[in-house]
Design an enzyme around this catalytic site. Structure first.
Site, PDB file in Angstrom:
ATOM      1  N   GLY A 116       0.835  -1.199   0.000  1.00 53.77           N
ATOM      2  CA  GLY A 116       0.000   0.000   0.000  1.00 53.77           C
ATOM      3  C   GLY A 116       0.863   1.239   0.000  1.00 53.77           C
ATOM      4  O   GLY A 116       2.066   1.159  -0.238  1.00 53.77           O
ATOM      5  N   ASN A 117       0.259   2.376   0.246  1.00 53.11           N
ATOM      6  CA  ASN A 117       1.034   3.610   0.367  1.00 53.11           C
ATOM      7  C   ASN A 117       0.340   4.543   1.349  1.00 53.11           C
ATOM      8  O   ASN A 117      -0.744   4.239   1.846  1.00 53.11           O
ATOM      9  CB  ASN A 117       1.244   4.266  -1.001  1.00 53.11           C
ATOM     10  CG  ASN A 117      -0.058   4.707  -1.637  1.00 53.11           C
ATOM     11  OD1 ASN A 117      -0.725   5.621  -1.168  1.00 53.11           O
ATOM     12  ND2 ASN A 117      -0.438   4.038  -2.720  1.00 53.11           N
ATOM     13  N   ARG A 118       0.956   5.688   1.625  1.00 50.30           N
ATOM     14  CA  ARG A 118       0.504   6.536   2.719  1.00 50.30           C
ATOM     15  C   ARG A 118      -0.570   7.544   2.338  1.00 50.30           C
ATOM     16  O   ARG A 118      -0.900   8.422   3.130  1.00 50.30           O
ATOM     17  CB  ARG A 118       1.709   7.255   3.338  1.00 50.30           C
ATOM     18  CG  ARG A 118       2.580   6.293   4.126  1.00 50.30           C
ATOM     19  CD  ARG A 118       3.874   6.933   4.572  1.00 50.30           C
ATOM     20  NE  ARG A 118       3.644   8.081   5.426  1.00 50.30           N
ATOM     21  CZ  ARG A 118       4.616   8.810   5.973  1.00 50.30           C
ATOM     22  NH1 ARG A 118       5.866   8.486   5.729  1.00 50.30           N
ATOM     23  NH2 ARG A 118       4.327   9.835   6.733  1.00 50.30           N
ATOM     24  N   ALA A 160      -3.349   7.916  -5.285  1.00 49.50           N
ATOM     25  CA  ALA A 160      -1.958   7.466  -5.309  1.00 49.50           C
ATOM     26  C   ALA A 160      -1.986   6.013  -5.774  1.00 49.50           C
ATOM     27  O   ALA A 160      -2.027   5.082  -4.972  1.00 49.50           O
ATOM     28  CB  ALA A 160      -1.342   7.595  -3.925  1.00 49.50           C
TER      29      ALA A 160
END
Ligand code: CTP
Length: 216
Positions: free
Chosen positions: A28-30, A94
């Site tokens: 995943g990402n932030r 994102a």
């Protein structure tokens, strides 16, 4: 409904994507999704009809927004392309650039050895929307960079054939991912504008006013 975007169809992607490794793990990402959700609320407030394609986030859907929840980059691509036509596309998500080549059906057990995870590139949704036969009149990308903001943002503006790109610096305290505040440097072919730093809700309104200006 009155407002600078009255009668316009706005399609927005927001949040991160999760790329599954096995049934219990993912990449995943932030991204929090806050900017995309704020854009959806601001677009509704300006009279638009809004479709929001959201990656995993616990955020509450703004009023009068049609929300489609997705998990992976592939699902996001499918949902975005299915939601066309639109007058404006705001690619605020994102999206993962890479996804595991295979998702294991069973939980991967540790072996005591090191392990290599093979990743393959995902499709670039923003570039696909910009090249689509039903291309929206205005396609807006977002870029999070740790430096050389204008250089990288303008590179993406051209490479993906965008009408506008909103760039922000990440790795700066109190701005960008997870924060309620942000600042944007917005670029288009023959111009640019600086927005913020301010609350993401307010920044979203300022960006949409700029978008409406460029559309007309
Ligand atoms: N984007 C997309 N589909 C992808 C990847 C990115 O639609 N598979 C969109 C994002 O929604 C955002 C913009 O492209 O609007 C971000 O540009 P990108 O070049 O992907 O940024 P980075 O992933 O940060 O690229 P780089 O690693 O080259 O900086």
């Amino acid at each position: 409904m009155s407002g600078v975007l009255a009668g316009r169809r706005v399609l927005i992607s927001a949040g991160p994507t999760y790329e599954d490794i096995d049934p219990v793990r993912f990449l995943g990402n932030r991204s929090s999704g806050k900017m995309g959700f704020a854009l959806a609320a601001a677009a509704v407030g300006r009279g638009a009809s809004v479709v929001l394609v959201a990656g995993p986030t616990a955020l509450v859907t703004p009023g009068r927004v049609r929300r489609i929840d997705v998990r992976s980059a592939a699902q996001m691509r499918e949902a975005v392309l299915s939601a066309l036509p639109a007058d404006i596309y705001l690619g605020a998500a994102a999206v993962a650039d890479y996804t595991p080549r295979v998702t294991a059906g069973e939980k991967i057990k540790k072996s005591g050895e090191g392990m290599v995870l093979e990743l393959v590139p995902t499709a670039d949704i923003l570039a696909e929307v910009a090249a689509h036969p039903q291309r929206p009149g205005l396609v807006v990308g977002f870029a999070a960079e740790t430096g050389n903001l204008e250089h990288y943002a303008r590179g993406k503006l051209e490479a993906k054939r965008l009408d506008m790109i909103a760039a922000n610096l990440v790795g700066v305290p109190g701005s960008g991912f997870e924060s309620d505040h942000n600042a944007l440097s917005v670029y288009w072919q023959d111009g640019q504008r600086q927005l913020g730093p301010t609350a993401k809700t307010r920044l979203a309104g300022e960006l949409l006013d700029l978008v409406a200006e460029r559309l007309s």
